[in-house]
Scaffold this motif. Structure first.
Motif, PDB file in Angstrom:
ATOM      1  N   PRO A 195       0.823  -1.217   0.000  1.00 45.70           N
ATOM      2  CA  PRO A 195       0.000   0.000   0.000  1.00 45.70           C
ATOM      3  C   PRO A 195       0.853   1.261   0.000  1.00 45.70           C
ATOM      4  CG  PRO A 195       0.076  -0.943   2.203  1.00 45.70           C
ATOM      5  CD  PRO A 195       0.782  -1.920   1.304  1.00 45.70           C
ATOM      6  N   SER A 196       0.286   2.314  -0.559  1.00 46.78           N
ATOM      7  CA  SER A 196       0.936   3.619  -0.487  1.00 46.78           C
ATOM      8  C   SER A 196       0.723   4.224   0.894  1.00 46.78           C
ATOM      9  CB  SER A 196       0.360   4.556  -1.546  1.00 46.78           C
ATOM     10  OG  SER A 196       0.676   4.123  -2.838  1.00 46.78           O
ATOM     11  N   ALA A 197       1.582   5.149   1.254  1.00 46.81           N
ATOM     12  CA  ALA A 197       1.399   5.879   2.508  1.00 46.81           C
ATOM     13  C   ALA A 197       0.141   6.731   2.422  1.00 46.81           C
ATOM     14  CB  ALA A 197       2.617   6.761   2.770  1.00 46.81           C
ATOM     15  N   GLY A 198      -0.353   7.174   3.566  1.00 46.11           N
ATOM     16  CA  GLY A 198      -1.539   8.017   3.601  1.00 46.11           C
ATOM     17  C   GLY A 198      -1.302   9.355   2.916  1.00 46.11           C
ATOM     18  N   SER A 199      -2.391   9.949   2.445  1.00 43.73           N
ATOM     19  CA  SER A 199      -2.267  11.188   1.676  1.00 43.73           C
ATOM     20  C   SER A 199      -1.607  12.299   2.484  1.00 43.73           C
ATOM     21  CB  SER A 199      -3.645  11.633   1.183  1.00 43.73           C
ATOM     22  OG  SER A 199      -4.529  11.825   2.276  1.00 43.73           O
ATOM     23  N   TRP A 200      -1.956  12.447   3.764  1.00 44.33           N
ATOM     24  CA  TRP A 200      -1.358  13.527   4.542  1.00 44.33           C
ATOM     25  C   TRP A 200       0.140  13.291   4.732  1.00 44.33           C
ATOM     26  CZ3 TRP A 200      -1.239  18.246   5.530  1.00 44.33           C
ATOM     27  CH2 TRP A 200      -0.488  18.761   6.614  1.00 44.33           C
ATOM     28  N   LYS A 201       0.524  12.044   4.938  1.00 42.60           N
ATOM     29  CA  LYS A 201       1.939  11.728   5.119  1.00 42.60           C
ATOM     30  C   LYS A 201       2.725  12.060   3.853  1.00 42.60           C
ATOM     31  CE  LYS A 201       4.959   7.994   6.743  1.00 42.60           C
ATOM     32  NZ  LYS A 201       5.009   6.576   7.204  1.00 42.60           N
ATOM     33  N   ILE A 202       2.152  11.751   2.708  1.00 41.14           N
ATOM     34  CA  ILE A 202       2.827  12.042   1.440  1.00 41.14           C
ATOM     35  C   ILE A 202       2.896  13.543   1.202  1.00 41.14           C
ATOM     36  CG2 ILE A 202       2.641  11.818  -1.069  1.00 41.14           C
ATOM     37  CD1 ILE A 202       1.465   9.016  -0.593  1.00 41.14           C
ATOM     38  N   TRP A 203       1.777  14.224   1.382  1.00 42.51           N
ATOM     39  CA  TRP A 203       1.742  15.660   1.153  1.00 42.51           C
ATOM     40  C   TRP A 203       2.701  16.380   2.104  1.00 42.51           C
ATOM     41  CZ3 TRP A 203      -3.112  18.506  -0.800  1.00 42.51           C
ATOM     42  CH2 TRP A 203      -3.674  17.814  -1.862  1.00 42.51           C
ATOM     43  N   SER A 204       2.735  15.940   3.345  1.00 45.26           N
ATOM     44  CA  SER A 204       3.633  16.568   4.319  1.00 45.26           C
ATOM     45  C   SER A 204       5.086  16.388   3.905  1.00 45.26           C
ATOM     46  CB  SER A 204       3.417  15.959   5.707  1.00 45.26           C
ATOM     47  OG  SER A 204       2.112  16.194   6.162  1.00 45.26           O
ATOM     48  N   ARG A 205       5.391  15.253   3.330  1.00 40.37           N
ATOM     49  CA  ARG A 205       6.758  15.016   2.894  1.00 40.37           C
ATOM     50  C   ARG A 205       7.146  15.981   1.777  1.00 40.37           C
ATOM     51  NH1 ARG A 205       9.134   9.515   0.232  1.00 40.37           N
ATOM     52  NH2 ARG A 205      11.344  10.001   0.435  1.00 40.37           N
ATOM     53  N   PHE A 206       6.257  16.155   0.796  1.00 43.36           N
ATOM     54  CA  PHE A 206       6.542  17.103  -0.272  1.00 43.36           C
ATOM     55  C   PHE A 206       6.668  18.523   0.265  1.00 43.36           C
ATOM     56  CE2 PHE A 206       5.341  13.793  -3.286  1.00 43.36           C
ATOM     57  CZ  PHE A 206       6.155  14.092  -4.375  1.00 43.36           C
ATOM     58  N   LEU A 207       5.936  18.805   1.328  1.00 42.79           N
ATOM     59  CA  LEU A 207       5.943  20.157   1.877  1.00 42.79           C
ATOM     60  C   LEU A 207       7.195  20.437   2.698  1.00 42.79           C
ATOM     61  CD1 LEU A 207       4.416  22.805   2.291  1.00 42.79           C
ATOM     62  CD2 LEU A 207       3.226  21.724   4.217  1.00 42.79           C
ATOM     63  N   PHE A 208       7.645  19.462   3.501  1.00 47.47           N
ATOM     64  CA  PHE A 208       8.685  19.739   4.490  1.00 47.47           C
ATOM     65  C   PHE A 208      10.033  19.087   4.211  1.00 47.47           C
ATOM     66  CE2 PHE A 208       4.626  20.067   6.929  1.00 47.47           C
ATOM     67  CZ  PHE A 208       4.706  21.431   7.190  1.00 47.47           C
ATOM     68  N   GLU A 209      10.077  18.017   3.453  1.00 43.54           N
ATOM     69  CA  GLU A 209      11.357  17.335   3.251  1.00 43.54           C
ATOM     70  C   GLU A 209      12.213  18.082   2.239  1.00 43.54           C
ATOM     71  OE1 GLU A 209      12.947  13.015   1.705  1.00 43.54           O
ATOM     72  OE2 GLU A 209      11.246  13.083   3.077  1.00 43.54           O
ATOM     73  N   THR A 210      13.488  18.191   2.522  1.00 46.20           N
ATOM     74  CA  THR A 210      14.423  18.832   1.606  1.00 46.20           C
ATOM     75  C   THR A 210      14.953  17.807   0.613  1.00 46.20           C
ATOM     76  OG1 THR A 210      15.086  20.433   3.282  1.00 46.20           O
ATOM     77  CG2 THR A 210      16.583  20.110   1.419  1.00 46.20           C
ATOM     78  N   LYS A 211      14.854  18.134  -0.654  1.00 45.04           N
ATOM     79  CA  LYS A 211      15.362  17.243  -1.685  1.00 45.04           C
ATOM     80  C   LYS A 211      16.855  17.516  -1.920  1.00 45.04           C
ATOM     81  CE  LYS A 211      11.151  16.402  -4.354  1.00 45.04           C
ATOM     82  NZ  LYS A 211      10.583  16.370  -5.724  1.00 45.04           N
ATOM     83  N   THR A 212      17.576  16.456  -2.289  1.00 43.75           N
ATOM     84  CA  THR A 212      19.007  16.565  -2.547  1.00 43.75           C
ATOM     85  C   THR A 212      19.348  15.928  -3.883  1.00 43.75           C
ATOM     86  OG1 THR A 212      19.476  16.463  -0.167  1.00 43.75           O
ATOM     87  CG2 THR A 212      21.308  16.029  -1.679  1.00 43.75           C
ATOM     88  N   ASP A 213      19.947  16.696  -4.780  1.00 46.12           N
ATOM     89  CA  ASP A 213      20.454  16.179  -6.050  1.00 46.12           C
ATOM     90  C   ASP A 213      19.350  15.581  -6.922  1.00 46.12           C
ATOM     91  OD1 ASP A 213      22.463  15.722  -7.888  1.00 46.12           O
ATOM     92  OD2 ASP A 213      23.031  13.766  -7.051  1.00 46.12           O
TER      93      ASP A 213
END
Length: 375
Positions: free
Chosen positions: A66-84
């Motif tokens: 299963p995919s992660a929950g929508s809020w967990k995914i959206w929060s990741r796009f919002l707060f996680e810093t991408k590298t390279d």
């Protein structure tokens, strides 16, 4: 979604919030299996074995995670810093012109990579397109969303006359509004999964030029035989039209050669079924990019792409769905690094062509790791 009035939220912060919300909506609808469907359940496709309840569904797969929950995914796009995830060095592009394309041998089959999953094909002298995206961004907004790493190797205006166009599904990185609007009356025939015809009609494509196919259905046009085959993915272009259209992989047969195009798909047993039905492929264009542990069943890791290729009984593994848009959290070159190492270890003939490079099926070539050393 509503936002606080300007006297409560500073203007700059409000603009940032709007950009983030729009970006999240784009990411969710384009990549993630997190949106929900709503509205009436009426559909002209209720007789399709793939249509159940209020939309299309993937084939049963007890191994699908299963995919992660929508809020967990959206929060990741919002707060996680991408590298390279975006290259800082220029991506190499081999520029094309119409004369060069016309000069390609009309007795063979050629593929030209335009970027991401977009390809121009010359099949026995006739030109076809697969999932063409010429816009600057893979997004419903051209002012926001994943931006191209490179320009296409030729412009829309430079395209030769197009006999046929194949679409795998309706996500923005595969069905591009501006591109289809330009091509609407310039393509002789469109081949799409169930439900995608309505998308094209909205963009000005004449209804009599569109052929919709369910999985395992086939059609023939101008010497090319096409079969829509299963894939494990999802569809939708807004937050309330999840799975209203079907997604598909494709088998393209031309001049005695068989080409497979995976579209977007997680790994599933259907690849083995397709390989058994068609007896293998001269070349398999396999999705290899935008994978993540948060959505493990709608995109394949490089390891899964190689396994799917072996299930299909392919001769040449052609890597697609990378090197053009930032759609996940892995580095931009990780799909290429991993699939190249895996292929070398398993003695698989790999094709990772540069953007704009012409590949002629059945002719020998030396594959290059063109990305090596680029930042």
């Amino acid at each position: 979604m509503t936002t606080a009035p300007p006297d409560i939220v500073p203007a700059a912060q409000a603009r940032r919030l709007l950009r983030l919300c729009a970006g999240l909506a784009t990411a969710a609808c384009t990549l993630l299996a997190a949106c929900t469907t709503s509205g009436a359940c009426e559909s002209p496709y209720v007789r399709s074995p793939q249509f159940k309840g209020c939309g299309f569904q993937n084939p049963p797969n007890p191994d699908a995670l299963p995919s992660a929950g929508s809020w967990k995914i959206w929060s990741r796009f919002l707060f996680e810093t991408k590298t390279d995830t975006v290259p800082t060095d220029p991506i190499p592009v081999q520029a094309l012109d119409t004369a060069e394309l016309q000069a390609l041998d009309p007795q063979t089959n050629h593929l030209i990579r335009l970027g991401h999953s977009s390809h121009l094909l010359k099949l026995q002298g006739k030109f076809w397109l697969i999932d063409p995206v010429f816009s600057e961004r893979a997004s419903p907004f051209q002012w926001l969303g994943p931006r191209r790493f490179h320009k296409p190797p030729l412009t829309l205006e430079q395209l030769p006359p197009i006999d046929g166009l194949i679409l795998s599904h309706d996500h923005y990185d595969h069905l591009d509004t501006a591109t289809i609007e330009y091509l609407a009356q310039r393509v002789q025939r469109y081949f799409v999964p169930l439900g995608v015809k309505a998308r094209l009609l909205e963009l000005g494509v004449p209804a009599d030029r569109v052929t919709e196919l369910d999985w395992w259905q086939n059609a023939q046009y101008d010497g090319v035989q096409l079969t829509a085959t299963p894939a494990q993915h999802f569809s939708g272009r807004t937050l309330n039209d999840r799975d209203r259209t079907l997604w598909a992989s494709w088998v393209i047969q031309s001049g005695g050669q068989r080409i497979f195009y995976s579209g977007d798909s997680g790994y599933f047993g259907g690849f083995r079924d397709i390989g058994e039905r068609f007896g293998g492929f001269d070349l398999a264009m396999m999705e290899n990019g935008a994978y993540d542990a948060y959505w493990p069943s709608v995109h394949m890791t490089p390891e899964q792409s190689v396994q799917a290729f072996e299930d299909l009984r392919g001769k040449v593994l052609y890597s697609v769905h990378n090197s053009t848009f930032d759609l996940a959290f892995h580095t931009w070159h990780d799909p290429l690094d991993r699939i190249a190492d895996l292929s070398a270890g398993r003695k698989i003939e790999l094709a990772t062509p540069e953007i704009g490079e012409v590949l002629t099926i059945g002719q020998p070539r030396t594959n290059q790791r063109w990305w090596a050393g680029l930042k």
